[in-house]
Design a protein around this motif. Structure first.
Motif, PDB file in Angstrom:
ATOM      1  N   PRO A 178       0.813  -1.227   0.000  1.00  0.00           N
ATOM      2  CA  PRO A 178       0.000   0.000   0.000  1.00  0.00           C
ATOM      3  C   PRO A 178       0.844   1.273   0.000  1.00  0.00           C
ATOM      4  N   LEU A 179       1.976   1.250   0.727  1.00  0.00           N
ATOM      5  CA  LEU A 179       2.821   2.447   0.765  1.00  0.00           C
ATOM      6  C   LEU A 179       3.362   2.781  -0.619  1.00  0.00           C
ATOM      7  N   ARG A 180       3.817   1.760  -1.337  1.00  0.00           N
ATOM      8  CA  ARG A 180       4.328   1.993  -2.683  1.00  0.00           C
ATOM      9  C   ARG A 180       3.224   2.492  -3.602  1.00  0.00           C
ATOM     10  N   SER A 181       2.025   1.981  -3.414  1.00  0.00           N
ATOM     11  CA  SER A 181       0.896   2.437  -4.226  1.00  0.00           C
ATOM     12  C   SER A 181       0.575   3.900  -3.946  1.00  0.00           C
ATOM     13  N   VAL A 182       0.687   4.301  -2.661  1.00  0.00           N
ATOM     14  CA  VAL A 182       0.449   5.711  -2.313  1.00  0.00           C
ATOM     15  C   VAL A 182       1.503   6.598  -2.961  1.00  0.00           C
TER      16      VAL A 182
END
Length: 508
Positions: A178-182
């Motif tokens: 999720p962090l990379r997607s953000v």
């Protein structure tokens, strides 16, 4: 009740986001460089990028002021070089399949776009002239900060988007954590904001051309003055570097006026030092001193007492510096007194009335001007009152500067002031106290044309007694005639042309 986000909140959010990206880059670079199953090139580029990003950012921010920039300007190329290096890392990761496409492609596109913009901005800092097609990119990048409520001329060296290292995330892992997607989402949004601003920014940088053929009017019989704001806003004694360089520049340009801003609660010793610095110029230059409250953050409960302290400042400035003109507050409705509830029109009128009395107790010969920085209803009403026969003030000053839309803001402000001037009695003076441009956003040539437009327009208005160009050097923002590295921008030629034509036409 939900509090509406203000300019300061959005600015803090931008700083927090930049800090988070900085931490992301440093942490990710360390992780990638330790992995054994990636090519040495990928590990080396990532490691060097992580090593350079923090010092490069420091150099970029610190080099934005003429007071610190000269020592660092020889290495200011480190920031665009680091941006290019990170763009290479991101592109390599995508092309070699080390990053999931949904993550890597937006980050790589973002990094490539930023690298191009920062290389172009570096070229502008060196004095390069860019075609409109290229100049539109740094202009569009600057315009994204307008969405945060930052005015064009409020942009500083720390208004940046940080490049982002691409995480190693093979395609089989899908879109990643999720962090990379953000992070990829933030990059995608930033790309969209910049690209959406490109057409308008191209029109903005092209709009200045309409003022290239503007002509000066003969004002030899009216005491018209062309001036320059010198030195940063003074919180203490004038910095020796700015005294030497700015006053020498003003003298070389054959100017008729200088303007100096001082901060609230400046000491008597600092005012005495300022007076000594400009003593030799009094015979040939009119001196304008303004009290700059724009960085002041008094508590709202103590505001009346704080403003009484500013009346003491006004009286001490008048008595110790003995300026020809004194401005008790800069841009009251648009910039003064951050972090407190806005002061009403009646409140500022009351303050200015008291300031006029305080100034004349300090120096009976001083002329007191109200500064009107915007074109709102309150600005219009303040100008009308300050320039009316009933006001105890000697007149008013205005600002003429471009916005993110280029000269549309200049033309609109001129039209507004033209309407205001119809009611100005002959006993009152009007000055353009701030005429400026945005060389690192819209280019040096357009900065020169913005200043030229303000001066030529002012010479055609009999009520206007002078124009002050903001400013001699880059200090709080990159708007100076001299860049942070010492480079003289092309606006110097236009200003010198106007000042000499005005001086040669007759006595000021």
């Amino acid at each position: 009740m939900i509090r509406r986000l203000g300019r300061d909140d959005l600015a803090l959010a931008q700083i927090a986001l930049s800090a988070a990206i900085l931490v992301w880059n440093i942490a990710l670079a360390g992780r990638i460089s330790r992995w054994r199953n990636i090519p040495p090139f990928m590990a080396a580029v990532s490691a060097v990028s992580g090593l350079l990003i923090a010092p490069a950012l420091f150099i970029q921010i610190a080099s934005g002021s003429a007071l610190t920039g000269r020592a660092l300007f020889t290495v200011v190329w480190v920031w665009p070089a680091t941006s290019v290096l990170i763009a290479i890392q991101a592109t390599y990761a995508v092309l070699r399949g080390y990053s999931a496409p949904a993550i890597g492609i937006p980050i790589a596109a973002y990094d490539i776009l930023l690298a191009a913009i920062y290389v172009l901005r570096y070229a502008l800092a060196l004095g390069a002239t860019l075609p409109i097609s290229l100049l539109a990119f740094p202009a569009a990048h600057a315009a994204t900060f307008g969405l945060l409520g930052v005015p064009l001329l409020g942009l500083t060296s720390y208004h940046l988007h940080l490049p982002v290292l691409t995480p190693i995330s093979p395609g089989r892992r899908g879109v990643g954590t999720p962090l990379r997607s953000v992070v990829a989402g933030v990059c995608s949004v930033t790309i969209a904001l910049i690209l959406l601003r490109l057409p308008a920014s191209a029109r903005a940088v092209a709009s200045y051309q309409s003022h290239d053929e503007d002509e000066l009017r003969d004002r030899s019989d009216s005491g018209f003055a062309v001036g320059l704001k010198v030195m940063p806003t003074l919180t203490g004694a004038p910095p020796p570097l700015s005294v030497a360089s700015d006053l020498a520049l003003a003298d070389s340009l054959d100017l008729q006026a200088i303007s100096i801003y001082v901060a609230p609660a400046i000491t008597n010793s600092a005012l005495d030092s300022l007076a000594r610095s400009i003593e030799e110029l009094r015979a040939t230059l009119r001196v304008i001193v303004a009290l700059d409250m724009r960085e002041s953050t008094p508590d709202h409960a103590s505001l009346p007492r704080w403003l009484r302290g500013r009346l003491d400042d006004v009286q001490r400035i008048a008595a110790r510096v003995r300026p020809d003109y004194l401005v008790p507050v800069i841009d009251p409705f648009n910039g003064a007194l951050r972090a407190v509830a806005p002061i009403s029109l009646a409140g500022w009128r009351s303050y200015l009335e008291a300031a006029a009395g305080a100034a004349r107790r300090g120096s009976p010969e001083v002329s007191v001007l109200a500064h009107v920085g915007g074109a709102s209803a309150d600005d219009s009403a303040l100008f009308a009152w300050a320039s009316s026969a009933a006001s105890p003030l000697d007149g008013a000053g205005v600002s003429i500067s471009p916005g993110y839309d280029g000269t549309l803001a200049i033309d609109a402000r001129m039209d507004a002031v033209d309407r205001w001037l119809l009611a100005v009695p002959p006993t009152k003076e009007v000055w353009v106290l701030e005429a400026t441009g945005a060389p690192l956003a819209h280019g040096e040539r357009n900065q020169a044309l913005a200043i030229w437009a303000a001066i030529t327009w002012a010479t055609g208005r009999r009520a206007i007694k002078g124009v002050v160009v903001l400013e001699a050097s880059d200090y709080e923002a990159p708007v100076g005639l001299r860049g942070a590295g010492g480079h003289l921008r092309s606006a110097v030629d236009r200003l010198q042309r106007a000042a000499r034509a005005n001086r040669d036409a007759g006595p000021s």
